[in-house]
Design a protein around this motif. Structure first.
Motif, PDB file in Angstrom:
ATOM      1  N   ARG A 128       0.850  -1.208   0.000  1.00  0.00           N
ATOM      2  CA  ARG A 128       0.000   0.000   0.000  1.00  0.00           C
ATOM      3  C   ARG A 128       0.878   1.248   0.000  1.00  0.00           C
ATOM      4  O   ARG A 128       0.609   2.202  -0.721  1.00  0.00           O
ATOM      5  N   ALA A 129       1.925   1.210   0.826  1.00  0.00           N
ATOM      6  CA  ALA A 129       2.825   2.364   0.926  1.00  0.00           C
ATOM      7  C   ALA A 129       3.521   2.631  -0.402  1.00  0.00           C
ATOM      8  O   ALA A 129       3.921   3.748  -0.677  1.00  0.00           O
ATOM      9  N   MET A 130       3.675   1.584  -1.232  1.00  0.00           N
ATOM     10  CA  MET A 130       4.346   1.757  -2.521  1.00  0.00           C
ATOM     11  C   MET A 130       3.370   2.187  -3.611  1.00  0.00           C
ATOM     12  O   MET A 130       3.746   2.272  -4.781  1.00  0.00           O
ATOM     13  N   GLY A 131       2.126   2.414  -3.228  1.00  0.00           N
ATOM     14  CA  GLY A 131       1.168   2.922  -4.200  1.00  0.00           C
ATOM     15  C   GLY A 131       0.510   1.854  -5.059  1.00  0.00           C
ATOM     16  O   GLY A 131       0.036   2.146  -6.149  1.00  0.00           O
TER      17      GLY A 131
ATOM     18  N   ARG B  78       2.628   6.829   9.931  1.00  0.00           N
ATOM     19  CA  ARG B  78       1.677   6.278   8.967  1.00  0.00           C
ATOM     20  C   ARG B  78       0.721   7.334   8.430  1.00  0.00           C
ATOM     21  O   ARG B  78       0.068   7.107   7.412  1.00  0.00           O
ATOM     22  N   ASN B  81       2.045   9.116   4.858  1.00  0.00           N
ATOM     23  CA  ASN B  81       1.650   8.616   3.535  1.00  0.00           C
ATOM     24  C   ASN B  81       0.204   8.098   3.565  1.00  0.00           C
ATOM     25  O   ASN B  81      -0.218   7.371   2.679  1.00  0.00           O
ATOM     26  N   LEU B  83      -1.267   5.873   5.234  1.00  0.00           N
ATOM     27  CA  LEU B  83      -1.624   4.475   5.504  1.00  0.00           C
ATOM     28  C   LEU B  83      -2.662   4.498   6.616  1.00  0.00           C
ATOM     29  O   LEU B  83      -3.488   3.602   6.756  1.00  0.00           O
ATOM     30  N   ASP B 103      -8.108   8.663  -4.554  1.00  0.00           N
ATOM     31  CA  ASP B 103      -7.348   7.421  -4.455  1.00  0.00           C
ATOM     32  C   ASP B 103      -6.181   7.333  -5.443  1.00  0.00           C
ATOM     33  O   ASP B 103      -5.065   7.002  -5.080  1.00  0.00           O
ATOM     34  N   ARG B 107      -2.162   7.351  -4.582  1.00  0.00           N
ATOM     35  CA  ARG B 107      -1.253   6.246  -4.906  1.00  0.00           C
ATOM     36  C   ARG B 107      -0.028   6.765  -5.653  1.00  0.00           C
ATOM     37  O   ARG B 107       1.099   6.370  -5.398  1.00  0.00           O
ATOM     38  N   ARG B 110       2.272   8.461  -3.196  1.00  0.00           N
ATOM     39  CA  ARG B 110       2.947   7.509  -2.318  1.00  0.00           C
ATOM     40  C   ARG B 110       4.237   6.998  -2.942  1.00  0.00           C
ATOM     41  O   ARG B 110       5.155   6.580  -2.254  1.00  0.00           O
ATOM     42  N   ARG B 111       4.279   7.025  -4.279  1.00  0.00           N
ATOM     43  CA  ARG B 111       5.484   6.555  -4.951  1.00  0.00           C
ATOM     44  C   ARG B 111       6.650   7.501  -4.749  1.00  0.00           C
ATOM     45  O   ARG B 111       7.795   7.129  -4.981  1.00  0.00           O
ATOM     46  N   MET B 115       9.171   3.946   2.034  1.00  0.00           N
ATOM     47  CA  MET B 115       8.990   3.579   3.433  1.00  0.00           C
ATOM     48  C   MET B 115       9.768   2.299   3.741  1.00  0.00           C
ATOM     49  O   MET B 115       9.777   1.355   2.962  1.00  0.00           O
ATOM     50  N   PHE B 117      10.531  -0.599   6.877  1.00  0.00           N
ATOM     51  CA  PHE B 117       9.807  -1.124   8.031  1.00  0.00           C
ATOM     52  C   PHE B 117      10.703  -1.880   9.010  1.00  0.00           C
ATOM     53  O   PHE B 117      11.741  -2.425   8.621  1.00  0.00           O
ATOM     54  N   PRO B 135       7.849  -1.933  -6.595  1.00  0.00           N
ATOM     55  CA  PRO B 135       7.222  -0.605  -6.709  1.00  0.00           C
ATOM     56  C   PRO B 135       7.248  -0.071  -8.136  1.00  0.00           C
ATOM     57  O   PRO B 135       6.351   0.689  -8.522  1.00  0.00           O
ATOM     58  N   ARG B 182      14.359  -1.127  -2.124  1.00  0.00           N
ATOM     59  CA  ARG B 182      12.995  -1.149  -2.646  1.00  0.00           C
ATOM     60  C   ARG B 182      12.337   0.215  -2.472  1.00  0.00           C
ATOM     61  O   ARG B 182      11.678   0.725  -3.385  1.00  0.00           O
TER      62      ARG B 182
END
Lengths: 221, 373
Positions: A128-131, B78, B81, B83, B103, B107, B110-111, B115, B117, B135, B182
């Motif tokens: 989701r974070a990567m779109g 969170r 972006n 989330l 939406d 998206r 967000r690219r 992020m 983790f 991605p 990534r």
């Protein structure tokens, strides 16, 4: 092939084995085809899912539970009109595939759903974070990540289908189980019954081993 | 480090005097205003994970948010972006209010926000290269271009030779390098790090933090990281915000917050990282004060112009007190040195008070010394 049986019985065995293979294979193929999208829908619309919706999830879940809780022998006769509509007949191997596929679809939908639920939520969050779109997440993340679980589920379903297919004799579906009942039980031929049981055990063992091997191959953990 | 090929013109280490955080006028890369986030709790009682948080992160800086678990920092990062959607407030990233986007546009944005983790969150079914390509694949980048970019970013994090390995075959540090590669593949200008080093051992943590800082310098990234470890903040952040119970307690340049913490929570956080703790046994072995005198255990922090002055002997002469140095050391935060000393002070109460006041006039920070078992 089975030396202690007469040639006529041996032919019958081969014929029955083919019928079992057709019923199990046909029903499994249909069940996977329908079960996968149904399970994805259940997964996505479920609590905390990507497209949470009780309006879709609850009726669908209810329908699947209804099919799953109906004893197979009853389901088989209860849906005869539907079977006739789909297969053109309600008797024979092809006709038997319809109720088998229906029961198997309901069964595997739940198994697939729980395989999807096993997918690490963190990975979905990362996507989701990567779109990624919801569709991309389902097809590129959830399904591939759940693959070992999906294969294990298919194995369980195949084994159950072998068992269910024995009941298909009730609608003239034939198969190994039917052979065992008609010859082994009704005609008092214990050697036929024993042969059927042994062969079914071998088939189930084989399916399970194949499934386990495949799961190990695709699991990268 | 050999894993990181020297860049054409690596940026010089940031001069603390002109830290990016202090840049005036430029639009902040991330600006959060009055964020509130409710969570429906048990029995319908809503809990506030965020309770009016405002922060702004300047372009090019490494900004740390530190707090204990449950402080709301995870929810906060969170929200950047989306989330997690805040119940109230404004989230501006690169000048744009993300909450107003649909939406598809979200998206897209967000690219440009990578992020990383705590638990890496790599796809176990894909190779390292395919994970890094993910991605790009999602963004519809053509395959040839994807391949070239994957090779490039894997080189950047020093993992080119692991391209065909699966995540399960990698160590924690390597997995996080893949996670970073990534995140960087789509050329984001912002990198969010969600406890990125909390699952790693200290040495690997040091490597990963070094990598993040070098990547920031090279790629002009803005980095927002959350952590529960003050050591992480000390090592790479330019500025820091301390969070507790959904609120920001204090925020500022890391050196200032470390050397002049204003909130008790911050002090207790720092104590574990740069503070002094003296074993009880050592304290017990110190001589008793003379009759009419008092013994005090103090921690004195020297920073700024008076760090080099002979303050101890001068205080001793001026106030007629005895100062016994139990321990001392010199440390550095964001390139600025400071000295830390644990003292046992003996003398009449009034003289001790006067000496303490004099120390503080000189700009030294005097706090009672913590004891440990």
């Amino acid at each position: 092939m089975i030396p202690w049986l007469s040639p006529a019985l041996q032919d019958l065995f081969i014929e029955s084995a083919i019928e079992t293979a057709m019923m199990v294979g046909g029903a499994a193929a249909i069940a996977i085809l329908f079960g996968l999208p149904i399970a994805l829908l259940l997964h996505a619309t479920g609590k905390g899912g990507l497209a949470q919706s009780g309006l879709v999830n609850r009726p669908l879940g209810l329908l699947i539970n209804a099919v799953r809780s109906t004893p197979f022998i009853i389901l088989m006769v209860a849906i005869v009109p539907f079977t006739r509509l789909v297969a053109g007949t309600s008797i024979g191997t092809t006709a038997a595939i319809v109720p088998l596929a229906l029961a198997a679809t309901a069964f595997i939908s739940r198994l697939f759903e729980s395989a999807f639920a096993e997918v690490d939520r963190g990975v979905v969050e990362a996507a989701r974070a990567m779109g990624a779109t919801r569709m991309q997440i389902l097809l590129k993340v959830v399904v591939p990540e759940a693959l070992p679980g999906l294969i294990a589920a298919i194995t369980v379903m195949l084994v159950s289908l072998v068992g269910f297919s024995a009941m298909a004799g009730a609608v003239g579906g034939g198969g190994l189980g039917d052979l065992g009942i008609r010859f082994g039980y009704q005609r008092f031929m214990p050697e036929v019954m024993a042969s059927v049981v042994v062969i079914l055990i071998l088939v189930v063992q084989g399916l399970q081993s194949l499934g386990d091997w495949l799961v190990r191959r695709v699991r990268r953990r | 480090m050999s894993a990181f090929p020297p860049g054409p013109t690596p940026r010089q280490a940031t001069d603390p005097a002109q830290a990016p955080g202090s840049a005036q006028g430029a639009e902040p890369a991330i600006q959060l205003r009055n964020l509130v986030r409710h969570f429906a709790g048990r029995g319908g009682v809503a809990t506030k994970a965020l309770d009016g948080v405002s922060l702004s992160v300047a372009a090019g800086e490494i900004f740390g948010i530190v707090g204990r678990s449950g402080a709301g920092k995870s929810t906060l990062i969170r929200c950047v972006n989306l989330l997690e959607r805040p119940t109230e407030g404004e989230v501006r990233v690169l000048g744009e209010d993300l909450l107003l986007l649909g939406d598809r546009a979200l998206r897209e944005r967000r690219r440009s926000i990578g992020m990383v983790f705590q638990h890496f969150n790599l796809l176990s079914s894909r190779t390292v290269a395919d994970n890094v390509a993910f991605p790009l694949e999602v963004a519809g980048v053509p395959q040839a271009e994807r391949k070239a970019r994957v090779a490039e970013v894997l080189g950047l994090v020093g993992l080119a030779e692991k391209a065909d390995a699966y995540p399960a075959q990698l160590s924690g540090g390597q997995k996080q390098r893949v996670g970073i590669a990534r995140a960087l593949a789509p050329r984001p200008s912002i990198l969010l790090c969600d406890e990125a080093t909390s699952a790693l051992d200290p040495e690997t943590t040091h490597d990963i933090l070094g990598l993040i800082r070098r990547l920031r310098d090279r790629l002009d990234l803005t980095v927002l990281l959350i952590t529960h470890e003050m050591a992480v903040v000390k090592e790479i952040c330019d500025r820091v915000a301390v969070m507790e119970a959904g609120k920001v307690l204090e925020e500022g340049r890391v050196f200032d917050v470390f050397t002049r913490p204003s909130h008790p929570t911050t002090r207790s956080f720092i104590a574990g990282t740069i503070g002094h703790s003296v074993p009880r046994g050592t304290v017990a072995r110190l001589p008793a004060p003379q009759p009419g005198e008092e013994k005090r255990l103090l921690q004195v922090l020297f920073a700024g112009p008076n760090s080099t002055r002979a303050v101890i002997s001068e205080a001793s002469r001026r106030f007629g007190i005895d100062l016994d140095i139990i321990s001392g050391r010199i440390d550095e935060i964001a390139g600025e040195p400071f000295g830390l000393m644990a003292l046992a002070a003996y003398g009449p109460s009034a003289q001790l008070d006067a000496a303490t006041a004099w120390f503080q006039e000189l700009g030294l920070t005097v706090t009672p010394l913590a004891e440990v078992n």
